[in-house]
Design a protein around this motif. Structure first.
Motif, PDB file in Angstrom:
ATOM      1  N   THR A 238       0.753  -1.155  -0.050  1.00  0.00           N
ATOM      2  CA  THR A 238       0.001   0.116  -0.053  1.00  0.00           C
ATOM      3  C   THR A 238       0.937   1.076  -0.030  1.00  0.00           C
ATOM      4  O   THR A 238       0.570   2.102  -0.625  1.00  0.00           O
TER       5      THR A 238
ATOM      6  N   MET B 215       2.551   1.626  -3.821  1.00  0.00           N
ATOM      7  CA  MET B 215       1.745   1.656  -4.920  1.00  0.00           C
ATOM      8  C   MET B 215       1.848   3.148  -5.227  1.00  0.00           C
ATOM      9  O   MET B 215       1.837   3.311  -6.259  1.00  0.00           O
TER      10      MET B 215
ATOM     11  N   SER C 191      -1.737   3.670  -9.233  1.00  0.00           N
ATOM     12  CA  SER C 191      -1.474   3.101  -8.148  1.00  0.00           C
ATOM     13  C   SER C 191      -2.204   1.938  -7.836  1.00  0.00           C
ATOM     14  O   SER C 191      -1.338   0.790  -7.241  1.00  0.00           O
ATOM     15  N   TRP C 192      -3.417   1.729  -7.898  1.00  0.00           N
ATOM     16  CA  TRP C 192      -4.127   0.377  -7.921  1.00  0.00           C
ATOM     17  C   TRP C 192      -3.546  -0.702  -8.491  1.00  0.00           C
ATOM     18  O   TRP C 192      -3.175  -1.769  -8.063  1.00  0.00           O
TER      19      TRP C 192
ATOM     20  N   THR D  47      -0.294  -0.697  -9.595  1.00  0.00           N
ATOM     21  CA  THR D  47       0.864  -1.035  -8.969  1.00  0.00           C
ATOM     22  C   THR D  47       0.919  -1.694  -7.724  1.00  0.00           C
ATOM     23  O   THR D  47       1.651  -2.803  -7.561  1.00  0.00           O
ATOM     24  N   ARG D  48      -0.215  -1.470  -6.872  1.00  0.00           N
ATOM     25  CA  ARG D  48      -0.362  -2.488  -5.747  1.00  0.00           C
ATOM     26  C   ARG D  48      -0.720  -3.738  -5.906  1.00  0.00           C
ATOM     27  O   ARG D  48      -0.248  -4.708  -5.547  1.00  0.00           O
ATOM     28  N   HIS D  49      -1.612  -4.018  -7.092  1.00  0.00           N
ATOM     29  CA  HIS D  49      -1.827  -5.312  -7.686  1.00  0.00           C
ATOM     30  C   HIS D  49      -0.592  -5.983  -8.166  1.00  0.00           C
ATOM     31  O   HIS D  49      -0.331  -7.061  -7.921  1.00  0.00           O
TER      32      HIS D  49
END
Lengths: 308, 308, 308, 308, 308, 308
Positions: free
Chosen positions: A276, A279, C119-120, C122-124
């Motif tokens: 988190t 990201m 970001s979503w 990337t977090r994935h």
């Protein structure tokens, strides 16, 4: 940079010296106003040096010290120019711990009409003093601490809140609190066990108040290097700080924050937090700049990362 | 002091000897009634010595041992005269672990009409046995354990629940459980990882059941000192216990309780607990007595702290 | 055993050799289909060998590697024949870390119309990559890792997820991430602090990216043995794996699962879990078989434990 | 069944009555020896009734009560015949709380030479009293509590440790502690917030000590049923207990243990614990017996489950 | 969108109907291939409808259902077009729970040579089945569940993993597990206590297996609305889903993820996680689009948010 | 009392009125310097009234408000005269939430050269704003909040950090954040779930942003009382505050601190903390004073407890 620290710095000591000069510059001649127990300087780009400066009082920690530390590290936390900190102490003694003369009143006779109220007041005081060292940990900039000679009592609380610990050959450490009738309550009992690898040793140190010398401090992992004397040690501390300061502040400060987080959480919690965190933090130009420097075999010190 | 322990002590062994005599006194000639596996003595003021005493059976742990330990340490916890404990074992072998002959029935054929009921019964037994060593940890008086020769299986569970660990040069340690077809369930897998610094080593020991000798036990931090032979080791253990017993029991026992707390909590939780603990514990006369002794350069052993 | 792994094994390499032959067999000539970055073999009964096999690319971790690892270890977890794993890398370099050329696109330019969506995404990606090493930890079979030469960046993330670590004299370790502008996010910052005993050292390694050589890796506890060269190391790794594989899989895998559990929980939580775990696991025939072998002084390798 | 409870039961009251008789039998004429504050009976198969019996003293809790409860519930926990418990109080008043006359000395003037020692002693006393109600929660047999009239102070601590709460129309509840100058320390502040759904209400009750009547107790969820009078309520409590006692004790006690566990852990922790619990508990004949009863439309009360 | 779900949708049912038509469309005529127990449709933009479709078997959960759910919700999690889910069941009965005929073998006679191995296998099965409902919770898209008639056993496990619960007047709920001899192990004991406000009621339901009807389900908070009949209920569920789907997916999915997080963590942990989450998620164009819509009094349904 | 609050109070409003006058006095004519958004008064002994005073701007929260709250509640925490707080808002609207015009810049265009730096800055801002409401929770004096009319967005974050919630019949509540494209990040998602009993309702409110009116707020437990109009509500709030202020501050503040603690910890952790807390807090004269008042049937308002 906060105005207080800025004002502390704008005397003669904040130019970018080569390493040795830098270290010489670190021997301050006195506290930097407005501080009376701390001397602040900037021995190299992006490196702040904080020196505990009460050598004539064995660098003991008086009332004023406990609040100056909070002010100082809160400002460092906010100062975008600072990317790494060296903490050291003036003179030959790192610290004799709490300045009992100055502090005894508050602790020995807390205000209050009955035991409950005295306890309430005492808890208030303890929490305030715990903050003095927790600010070091909460400050996202890594703090390298350099210890010479005796480091006693609250000195151990202080250094366990720092990130990287060096010491001189003549350094020794003493969890002194049981000798004066109390359990160490501003960080040692909380941070020492995760700082070093042997729980038997932690217990022995805390329960018997025996001294631990530099070689044992090295072998148990309390310090990660022992240097022959103070000057060499300060040079080594500076080198580490300069290495850190040369790297992307996004990478470095994210690393510190997540290392502290993972100490206090399970691995799966920590991985989740890390994902988190990164990201957004991976979306930094520093990645490309660093990669390019690597390909061009450039020294990271020559890569201009934006402030954070 | 509980009546059972008191009765155990009032033979000939509880006078205040100088150190060496004390240690000699520690070689008990047999268990102290009402115990049949433990010998209890008081080799020095405020120090209790507990000796595992089944040397003819390699100090293996039979059914009776598992409950005598609970009784013994519960009483020590309540005994205001006791401020530190030395735990050792009679003869040349620290312990061969569980006395399988005596215990097998209970474990291998638990009561119950079906698997669920047998499992219920088995869980009951495991929890009971876990308590045997957890009482050491819950007892607020520090426990110094001294290990000679082999320390096998449940012996490792036992010593990891003690606070300070010493051993002789000829000592060796073996997490034996996988060799007999089970995962160690009375403390080793839970406490060993926080006792020593190398996780790879913890895993290797627990997964292969290989022996670890005293030098490796020292370098990995399982023990904090290796002594040449049993007598020297007992002297060293006694000295540590005497040092601890000489200090304020408010300080010492608060230190143990908060060290155990901080092992299992985050730093901020532990600091909060510590502040709440010390808000009353700092209101002790021991602070003034200790401070005065320090100023008068008196030995803490000569300071009369009230019992806790 | 899963069909993919079975198919990978049924070439020429899965016979039960004596130790040395086994090790020789471990130098694979190439990846085992369907894998393109991993070579799977069975050098001894119940032992699976996984070799990272991209020596021509310094064993760097490309896109395909990250998912092959998950597939491979999920299958090992399910394979009842496998009771211990050796992980090593082909050639002279353990790994240079992430294959930046292959991976950069995904990380440097994540899909998404705005920062939130990038970001979503990337977090994935991070979470997916964290799984690559978490499968090692979730696999109940112990994993012995053997490191030669450089082990850089994601290599450190990988080895800290293994259970037992060995290395050669010429091995070195580098938490490289801050050098490329990011905080290590696939396991190092989360697992290294509980792997080794010195927090100061952990911080120094992660914040400065300096190399750590084999002797320091040994003294700090990152590895539990240093061997002179790769062949000796592989022999040692094999011996450990064979020892583990010879023991009751109920005991061994229960031990791994509870060691991982206790790292992330308090001692009392862990004891409770252990009791609940063992209430059924003690009801195994392996107890009797192991006890009998002990009494008859039989080698455990000759005891036929059922698969788990 | 423990001998003390067995002895308490073998007067005239433990036959298997139909429901109404059972309830009549629940109005005990006095405490059952060896207890002096509790009356124990067995109004129906596998159901134990515990009655707080000091009606002439408003069922206030004197010194003896606090330890009798521990003894009583520890024995119930071990008694394989008991599968459900009804807890009620004699007379018209559930309880007026602590018997201040009997208890004041211990609390108001704890032993000890200084504040630290008095605090140590006080902590000891609080922990002992907390156990009095925690045994209810630790006992794996579900406890149905039935409250009539006032339930004050420690009464609320008691009932929040029970599993199912019923009350009469004339019942009222009062977290009385702030009225007498202290924070409720034996369970209310810890268990009430998870017992009822409105945090604002919890805070109001605990901070103002106002009375809460049965209708509000119902609507906020503290009780799950309000009955018109004591006899009806006891019948309802008995019916619930009989329903529970008729079901598989493996299922019922596993349910209680996991419900308590899940209150104090995250969902994923709780699922993991549950899986580890049920891996053995599903291997029970009760599954087949229950399934068969369902298919044959038999009442579960007629299914003979083995004791646990 | 995954190809399987896409293929399931491209029959006749995925056009954007006005609300009522949408609901009519929700009465599927049978499972959507490749699923055999689930019918998937897209009754409105960004809304996916999952219908449990085994009405002739009382929608009982057979082996195939348990894995189809995982596949289905994993795909929904990845499908950028889907922003909200309605889960319902075909016919008049929501579900009778586990299809015992189909499942009994696996549970009643797990593979394995001894109890330990059978337990290991059983744990494996439980964990697999827990995943069936945990995928609902891990899917970041909110799931509205609509319950008519009986919802029994595993049905309660299922609905407690959904985010918003509606039911019809004739609905009833039964935590059936103790009736069949086991503790509920796929979610009810873990999620029900945090779903509703009365712990006494949770315990009563789980320990006695009594039915709870719609009015009590409403007053205790298990459902947030009771509707007169199935059609009205589906309309209401659709309306909620449409409302959710109209809002920024960055906002909605971040809200679900943080609500689940805060259930299992302390407030301060949750605030820290939230801040770390939103540091990137606030950098979305959706903020400006939403603000503009608010100022222009536009309906959010007319604002084109990018997919996530 | 801090000088700022003292200065705010020493106009005309801090005399001890009977209840009604007190409430009238609570309708301030404007903010109290040095505050510009808050009006501070002391309507009764030991009661502080904080009024959000920007009625012309719908009591929306501008930049200045976020820091004034921190200052105000930090001072209240330190003010020994204050023992209870009433929080209300001027005019007919409790609050419309964030003052978007004033705040948009900071949130919509955070400083920083790249996404990582913008994110860092954004996180900084969120944490700062979280503190605005966390100070209410950290202040040991109970806070009663009284809500009239709309309470929107950040208003819900604010009131969930208060201890006791009242509202008028015309009040309504709206978790507005998803409507403006973000997940609520200053407390609602973290505190609402433990404030009310129905998780389905929490999710519905947070995911759909629908309004909840006073009757539902009452039945779900968000508020513990609904009053017909603002004046009646303020009277009720005052009465509660006066009741609290009349009780021992040692008891009251210890109760608040332990209620907050137990929300975030397991029951056994909370019991341990409570015992450690009360070991000193029971040593208060307030116990005797309260007991005496009870025996003499004196009103607690007439008992002079010392300040804390």
């Amino acid at each position: 940079m906060s105005s207080i620290i800025r004002c502390a710095l704008f005397g003669s000591r904040r130019l970018h010296h080569p390493a040795l000069n830098a270290v010489r510059a670190m021997s301050a001649s006195g506290p930097t106003p407005p501080f009376t127990t701390l001397s602040i300087s900037q021995p190299a780009t992006h490196v702040t040096h904080v020196e505990l400066h009460r050598p004539q009082k064995y660098n003991s920690m008086n009332k004023v010290f406990w609040s100056e530390m909070v002010e100082c590290f809160n400002q460092i936390a906010e100062d975008p120019e600072c990317r790494a900190v060296v903490f050291s102490a003036a003179g030959k003694i790192f610290t004799s711990g709490v300045d009992i003369m100055d502090m005894a009143g508050e602790i020995l006779s807390p205000d209050g009409d009955d035991t409950a109220r005295k306890s309430w007041q005492t808890r208030h005081i303890i929490i305030k003093h715990q903050k003095t060292f927790s600010v070091i940990e909460k400050c996202p900039k890594p703090v390298v601490v350099a210890v010479q000679g005796p480091c006693i009592g609250a000195g151990v609380d202080l250094i366990t809140a720092c990130d990287i610990r060096l010491c001189t050959k003549d350094a020794w450490f003493q969890v002194k609190e049981v000798d004066v009738g109390l359990a160490a309550d501003v960080g040692t009992l909380q941070r020492l066990p995760s700082a070093i690898g042997s729980r038997s040793l932690v217990n022995e140190l805390a329960l018997t108040a025996r001294k631990m010398f530099s070689d044992e401090a090295m072998s148990c992992g309390l310090v990660s290097r022992v240097l022959p004397d103070k000057e060499t040690m300060l040079t080594a501390a500076m080198e580490i700080a300069v290495e850190i300061a040369a790297r992307s502040p996004v990478a470095v400060q994210g690393t510190k924050i997540n290392l502290v987080y993972s100490r206090d959480h399970s691995v799966s919690e920590s991985l989740d937090y890390m994902a988190t965190w990164n990201m957004s933090m991976l979306q930094t130009n520093d990645l490309m700049k660093s990669a390019q420097a690597a390909m061009e075999k450039k020294n990271l010190k020559d890569v201009p990362f934006s402030n954070l």
